[in-house]
Design an enzyme around this catalytic site. Structure first.
Site, PDB file in Angstrom:
ATOM      1  N   GLN A 106     -81.623  55.731  29.755  1.00  0.00           N
ATOM      2  CA  GLN A 106     -81.633  56.910  28.900  1.00  0.00           C
ATOM      3  C   GLN A 106     -82.900  57.747  29.077  1.00  0.00           C
ATOM      4  O   GLN A 106     -83.907  57.279  29.604  1.00  0.00           O
ATOM      5  CB  GLN A 106     -81.537  56.488  27.429  1.00  0.00           C
ATOM      6  CG  GLN A 106     -80.161  56.033  26.986  1.00  0.00           C
ATOM      7  CD  GLN A 106     -80.104  55.844  25.486  1.00  0.00           C
ATOM      8  OE1 GLN A 106     -80.082  54.731  25.004  1.00  0.00           O
ATOM      9  NE2 GLN A 106     -80.083  56.930  24.746  1.00  0.00           N
ATOM     10  N   HIS A 107     -82.812  58.996  28.624  1.00  0.00           N
ATOM     11  CA  HIS A 107     -83.944  59.901  28.389  1.00  0.00           C
ATOM     12  C   HIS A 107     -84.584  60.491  29.642  1.00  0.00           C
ATOM     13  O   HIS A 107     -85.389  61.419  29.531  1.00  0.00           O
ATOM     14  CB  HIS A 107     -85.057  59.217  27.582  1.00  0.00           C
ATOM     15  CG  HIS A 107     -84.605  58.459  26.382  1.00  0.00           C
ATOM     16  ND1 HIS A 107     -83.787  59.002  25.414  1.00  0.00           N
ATOM     17  CD2 HIS A 107     -84.863  57.185  25.988  1.00  0.00           C
ATOM     18  CE1 HIS A 107     -83.567  58.100  24.469  1.00  0.00           C
ATOM     19  NE2 HIS A 107     -84.198  56.986  24.798  1.00  0.00           N
ATOM     20  N   ASP A 160     -77.500  53.493  28.840  1.00  0.00           N
ATOM     21  CA  ASP A 160     -77.328  52.040  28.947  1.00  0.00           C
ATOM     22  C   ASP A 160     -77.033  51.377  27.608  1.00  0.00           C
ATOM     23  O   ASP A 160     -76.245  50.431  27.541  1.00  0.00           O
ATOM     24  CB  ASP A 160     -78.549  51.395  29.614  1.00  0.00           C
ATOM     25  CG  ASP A 160     -79.875  51.838  29.018  1.00  0.00           C
ATOM     26  OD1 ASP A 160     -79.894  52.540  27.988  1.00  0.00           O
ATOM     27  OD2 ASP A 160     -80.916  51.475  29.591  1.00  0.00           O
TER      28      ASP A 160
END
Length: 499
Positions: free
Chosen positions: A82-83, A243
């Site tokens: 992520q991110h 995830d």
């Protein structure tokens, strides 16, 4: 029929093949890569090209293992870290390496957001989440302030799993789940928050992909790849997700009551909710999930990293570590370990350090230190579980994943600390399995073979009954008091400027 589930993480990419006739994983492959070396402290980056290479390598390996059965492949799903920030130019080329979820170079940009909107609490009221260094929003502001030429060249902003979807399909999409981890999504409406985007740059909104439901596919596999891999026509690529969102599907965490806890280097604990769970204190991340529901989540930075430090300190193997912890009595003779070795995210202590409190000549021994460490990191996750309960999210069962869950001692300790039954999955492939199951789901709905996600999870997600642990009611008061003590000492040390 066969479906590929791909988990593209920070250290490696794994591909599995799920057979929906037997619901077994019939092939798997893994390929590793590294962070870019030599960057300043706090800067953690990777080349997106490395993800593509690893993805193609693992897919090719799995297809080779399938042999002639590759004709049965009908869908692909992607789980991604992520991110991370991936920026493309007008030709679809990567402009610079991706800044990752663990990059902490954006602290000043987070402070700029807080100053602009009055406080992080006001930002939560506006869009549902704090703007934290791990999120994508401050990375974009950092790029504008530190690399203006790169920022000016941006045509598209993608997350890691979106970039892999773009490579597979040629289409740029972003679903609600991973989008909520950018910090720019209003999680209540599932729409971009214009005020936050405009603070970075008014033109940024045109560079973000159109948002879409997780039940819509990312597209069809590109013809070039289909022919290269020798696959049949019309291989669908599902929306994919972050995830944690894919891990929720892969652990059957798609209904209220079930909670997933990951005992890895860091720890996560998340649940499924049928409405946004907004925490004005900022402890709980108010994410959307990848099933068009919501995924309230807490993250701690120190789980097996702490127990591994103790194991190495005493030069133990894992079996000896577990034996030592089992020898010590619950409560570790009065020792309490504040496990903030890498700072902490929940509670928010970016400059936190570890504390071993309550040492005496009677309790200072390796066994108690080891047990206090395992109890401390588990209490850290229990703090998050308590915050979820205060926000109305109740756990009836916790499904454990990650390396720490392999320890029978730790599983029982977790049940005792959480006060909730815990159980592990029959497979460790949570995120990759979730990606494959989502691909089955989307292929079915897209091609008129609609089936509920719940029924798919019932068939694909198997629990390991031998790992189930029930909480010891006699220890509930002890661990409740320890949690209060950990919370109180943490708060007092932080207020005094020592954490």
């Amino acid at each position: 029929m066969l479906y590929l589930g791909i988990d593209s993480g920070t250290q490696s990419t794994k591909c599995i093949v799920l057979d929906t006739e037997t619901w077994e994983i019939v092939a798997s492959a893994q390929s590793g890569y590294s962070l870019i070396a030599g960057l300043p402290p706090g800067h953690l980056e990777q080349h997106p090209e490395d993800w593509l290479t690893a993805t193609e390598t693992t897919i090719a390996d799995c297809l080779d293992k399938l042999g002639s059965r590759r004709d049965a492949v009908r869908g692909i799903g992607i789980s991604g870290q992520q991110h991370g920030l991936v920026v493309l130019d007008r030709n679809g080329n990567v402009i610079r390496p991706a800044k990752l979820w663990c990059d902490t170079s954006t602290a000043s940009q987070c402070e700029a957001f807080a100053q602009e909107f009055g406080s992080q609490r006001n930002i939560i009221k506006l869009a549902g989440n704090v703007i934290s260094p791990g999120f994508t929003a401050p990375k974009l502001l950092w790029l504008k302030e530190n690399e203006p030429k790169h920022f000016a060249a941006i045509d598209s902003v993608l997350l890691p799993h979106d970039y892999l979807n773009y490579w597979l399909t040629g289409d740029k999409t972003m679903e609600y789940g991973d989008a909520s981890g950018t910090g720019l999504l209003d999680v209540r409406t599932r729409e971009w928050c214009g005020k936050l985007i405009d603070f970075i740059d008014p033109d940024l909104v045109d560079k973000l992909p159109k948002l879409q439901s997780s039940q819509s596919p990312a597209g069809l596999l590109r013809e070039e790849l289909r022919q290269r891999w020798g696959l049949s026509a019309n291989v669908v690529v599902s929306s994919g997700g972050g995830d944690n969102m894919m891990g929720a599907i892969g652990t059957g965490n798609i209904r209220p009551g079930v909670v997933t806890a990951s005992f890895g280097t860091s720890g996560t604990l998340y649940a499924c909710a049928d409405k946004p769970i907004i925490d004005l204190e900022g402890d709980v991340a108010a994410f959307c999930d990848s099933t068009d529901h919501w995924l309230p989540l807490i993250c701690t930075m120190n789980v097996t990293v702490a127990t591994e430090q103790v194991r190495q300190l005493f030069n133990w193997d894992h079996a000896t570590l577990n034996s030592a912890i089992a020898e010590a009595a619950p409560g570790a003779g009065g020792l309490l370990f504040l496990p903030y070795l890498n700072g902490e995210r929940t509670p928010n202590l970016p400059n936190g350090t570890g504390v071993l409190h309550g040492l005496t000549t009677k309790n200072m021994n390796p066994q108690n230190i080891a047990r206090a460490t395992m109890e401390g990191v588990t209490l850290g996750l229990a703090y998050g579980l308590q915050r979820l309960a205060q926000l109305g999210v109740q756990a009836t069962e916790i499904r454990l994943t990650g390396g720490g869950s392999k320890s029978a001692v730790w599983r029982q300790l977790a049940a005792d600390v959480f006060g909730v039954p815990v159980v592990c999955l029959a497979t460790a492939e949570g995120a990759a399995l979730g990606a494959a199951v989502q691909a089955v789901w989307i292929d079915g709905t897209t091609n008129g073979r609609g089936v509920s996600l719940a029924s798919l999870c019932e068939q694909a997600v198997a629990l390991n009954p031998a790992t189930r642990c029930q909480p010891n009611s006699a220890l509930q008061e002890l661990y409740g008091d320890l949690l209060k003590r950990q919370t109180s000492i943490t708060r007092q040390l932080h207020q005094a400027g020592h954490l």
